[in-house]
Design a protein around this motif. Structure first.
Motif, PDB file in Angstrom:
ATOM      1  N   ARG A 137       0.824  -1.205   0.000  1.00  0.00           N
ATOM      2  CA  ARG A 137       0.000   0.000   0.000  1.00  0.00           C
ATOM      3  C   ARG A 137       0.862   1.261   0.000  1.00  0.00           C
ATOM      4  O   ARG A 137       0.592   2.213  -0.737  1.00  0.00           O
ATOM      5  CB  ARG A 137      -0.940  -0.017   1.218  1.00  0.00           C
ATOM      6  N   LYS A 138       1.936   1.213   0.818  1.00  0.00           N
ATOM      7  CA  LYS A 138       2.833   2.361   0.843  1.00  0.00           C
ATOM      8  C   LYS A 138       3.530   2.546  -0.494  1.00  0.00           C
ATOM      9  O   LYS A 138       3.701   3.671  -0.977  1.00  0.00           O
ATOM     10  CB  LYS A 138       3.864   2.168   1.955  1.00  0.00           C
ATOM     11  N   TYR A 139       3.933   1.436  -1.123  1.00  0.00           N
ATOM     12  CA  TYR A 139       4.574   1.508  -2.436  1.00  0.00           C
ATOM     13  C   TYR A 139       3.620   2.101  -3.466  1.00  0.00           C
ATOM     14  O   TYR A 139       4.014   2.937  -4.291  1.00  0.00           O
ATOM     15  CB  TYR A 139       5.032   0.115  -2.860  1.00  0.00           C
ATOM     16  N   ASP A 140       2.365   1.655  -3.409  1.00  0.00           N
ATOM     17  CA  ASP A 140       1.382   2.211  -4.342  1.00  0.00           C
ATOM     18  C   ASP A 140       1.212   3.709  -4.124  1.00  0.00           C
ATOM     19  O   ASP A 140       1.118   4.488  -5.089  1.00  0.00           O
ATOM     20  CB  ASP A 140       0.038   1.492  -4.172  1.00  0.00           C
ATOM     21  N   GLU A 141       1.191   4.111  -2.827  1.00  0.00           N
ATOM     22  CA  GLU A 141       1.073   5.538  -2.547  1.00  0.00           C
ATOM     23  C   GLU A 141       2.277   6.301  -3.067  1.00  0.00           C
ATOM     24  O   GLU A 141       2.144   7.375  -3.677  1.00  0.00           O
ATOM     25  CB  GLU A 141       0.926   5.749  -1.039  1.00  0.00           C
TER      26      GLU A 141
END
Length: 581
Positions: A137-141
């Motif tokens: 999720r952090k990578y996507d953000e």
């Protein structure tokens, strides 16, 4: 001791009884079967004995019974032997069962341990899956943020290009407007001059041969004719500047002295002032002043030709000017305009201007009385590592990390020549019709500044971090990453070299700068240990070491042209003024 022995014996007896009961329980059925067999055998013996008594007369029956008795005995023996064999087999199987039971217990404990490990791994897998989910999720953000930032960057790049085009267009318009204004002023001055010359040509002056000082007066043509006819003296008409308006001389000066087209240089800057050299340099022995000169690390330092002014440039994007008076540095002014850190500083020979190279891919030119840059030379694609005034008037040479060397015309504020080099350019020096550059490929290149072509290459043993040239342009000093200073004789074709080293001296960075004293007798360089090292050129030995004033690696050293002072600067914002006073 006896009590211990008795306890041990009771333990053994108890174990034997336990084993006897266990084995007796296991062979109980076999024992009952054996007892029954023996009972049958006894019964048979009783029957036989009775039969013998009852049928004693019948010998044949007795022999037959005896034969049967022998067969029964034989059968009993065989059965007993089979019982023993069965007992042995049962013991063997019991041992096997015990071993299998032990293995089963061990496998059970292993299985339990494996199950515990499996449960732990399952919990770890779940934890890792949760962490991976959070990271995903952090990578996507971050990916989305990167996309937005890239979009903004592209928009800003396009906007910057538009602004640059607008700036170029505005500069072109300003130049055209200035040229038009200059042409109009020139035409107006010429028209005024023509009128004043015509007025002066129409004026009439009488020259008296007996008078030592001629007098001039302006009269009408009619009165002049009457005077000629009555006095009969010698009268001569000529163009008299003294009789005309005093603005004529100023017009001549405006026309021939102040008319400069659209040059960016003033009249004083065009004059060539001789640089004052010291007959002998003095080796510093003590620190006169230590000050925090900048807000961040200092990368460059330079004295003016008069030795009364010092310039420092740092990572804080500022060039600071310091007055050198009575063994101390006093802040005079700050020159702004660079958007990134300063890498190199140079005064012009006349002492009116200062040139600086910057990390923002440009070189900047200031007048000392103005904090705003007079010129900004842009064109390099990476940071500019060196900027020097060339031997020709109104020309500047710059070297960059983009592996190019550029020659600039200050009158046009434009690049006139570009040469590509195969390696990163770290520093430059100029002399007469030559430009000498140092590079990270361990080479020093000599260029003909008129055609900007390489005429000679000198190989050294490490990355070149700085270059300096003696006042008489006879010796070249190079500082390299192999912790060695090399002094090259430029007078002969052989380019004889002398290497200078010292215990403890270490080149601290890829931009460490060393200098030659004004008289060429000493070399000075700063080390990674925060000390200034000074060598004697004639002996080749270390003359002195100045420690304990810098808390970090020294980035640059400057020696005043008067020979009195040495200034060293470091990465921790500190500048130190050294002397023997």
């Amino acid at each position: 001791m006896a009590a211990v022995t008795e306890t041990w014996r009771r333990h053994i007896v108890g174990q034997l009884k336990h084993r006897d009961l266990n084995q007796h329980h296991r062979f109980q059925d076999l024992i009952r079967f054996y007892i029954r067999l023996l009972e049958k055998t006894s019964l048979t013996k009783g029957i036989l004995s009775c039969s013998v008594r009852c049928l004693s007369s019948d010998r044949s029956s007795v022999s037959s019974l005896l034969h049967q008795n022998n067969n029964l005995k034989k059968t009993t023996g065989e059965l007993a032997y089979q019982v023993l064999e069965l007992q042995q087999q049962i013991q063997i199987k019991e041992c096997v069962l015990e071993e299998q039971h032990a293995r089963l217990v061990e496998d059970g404990s292993r299985l339990e341990g494996a199950l515990d490990a499996r449960r732990a791994l399952q919990r770890r897998v779940e934890t890792v899956q949760e962490e991976n989910g959070a990271l995903k999720r952090k990578y996507d953000e971050l990916l989305e943020l990167q996309r937005r930032e890239e979009t903004k960057l592209r928009e800003e790049t396009v906007r910057g290009e538009h602004l640059l085009e607008d700036l170029i267009h505005l500069k072109t318009q300003a130049a055209a407007h200035m040229n038009s204004h200059n042409q109009r002023r020139s035409r107006a001055r010429e028209a005024n001059l023509q009128k004043e010359l015509q007025t002066a040509a129409r004026s009439k002056v009488t020259v008296d041969s007996c008078s030592s000082t001629p007098t001039s007066r302006s009269t009408s043509p009619k009165s002049d004719h009457q005077q000629d006819s009555t006095d009969g003296g010698h009268v001569r008409r000529f163009r008299s500047l003294s009789a005309s308006s005093p603005r004529i001389l100023s017009s001549f000066r405006d026309l021939f002295e102040k008319r400069r087209g659209h040059s960016v240089c003033s009249l004083e800057e065009d004059l060539v002032f001789p640089v004052r050299f010291s007959s002998s340099a003095r080796v510093p022995v003590r620190a006169l002043q230590v000050l925090e000169a900048h807000e961040q690390g200092i990368n460059a330092v330079r004295f003016s030709s008069s030795s009364q002014l010092l310039a420092t440039g740092g990572t804080d994007r500022e060039v600071k000017l310091w007055e050198v008076r009575s063994g101390s540095l006093t802040h005079r002014s700050t020159l702004d305009g660079s958007t990134e850190g300063i890498t190199c500083i140079e005064f012009d020979p006349a002492g009116f201007r200062i040139l600086a190279a910057s990390y923002d891919k440009s070189a900047l030119l200031w007048r000392l009385d103005d904090s705003v840059p007079k010129l900004t030379l842009t064109g390099h694609s990476r940071k500019v590592t060196a900027a020097r005034f060339s031997g020709c008037l109104h020309q500047v040479v710059t070297g960059s990390a983009d592996r190019t060397i550029r020659l600039w015309d200050l009158q046009r504020a434009a690049c006139v020549k570009v040469v590509e080099v195969s390696s990163y350019c770290s520093d430059l020096v100029c002399c007469e019709n030559s430009v000498i550059s140092g590079h990270f490929d361990s080479k020093i290149r000599v260029w003909d500044s008129r055609a900007l072509r390489c005429v000679q290459e000198l190989l050294v043993h490490g990355k070149v971090t700085s270059l300096d040239i003696s006042s008489d342009h006879r010796q070249l000093l190079s500082c390299c990453r192999d912790d060695c200073l090399q002094l090259v004789d430029l007078r002969g074709r052989s380019n004889e070299r002398v290497c200078f080293r010292a215990d403890g001296f270490k080149c601290g960075s890829d931009s460490t700068k060393a200098v030659i004293s004004p008289d060429g007798c000493f070399l000075a360089a700063g080390s990674a240990d925060g000390a200034v090292y000074i060598w004697n050129v004639s002996t080749g030995n270390l003359e002195t070491r100045l420690p304990d004033r810098h808390s970090s690696s020294i980035s640059a050293v400057a020696w005043s042209m008067s020979g009195e002072y040495v200034v060293s600067v470091d990465k921790s914002r500190r500048a130190v003024l050294w002397s023997d006073i």
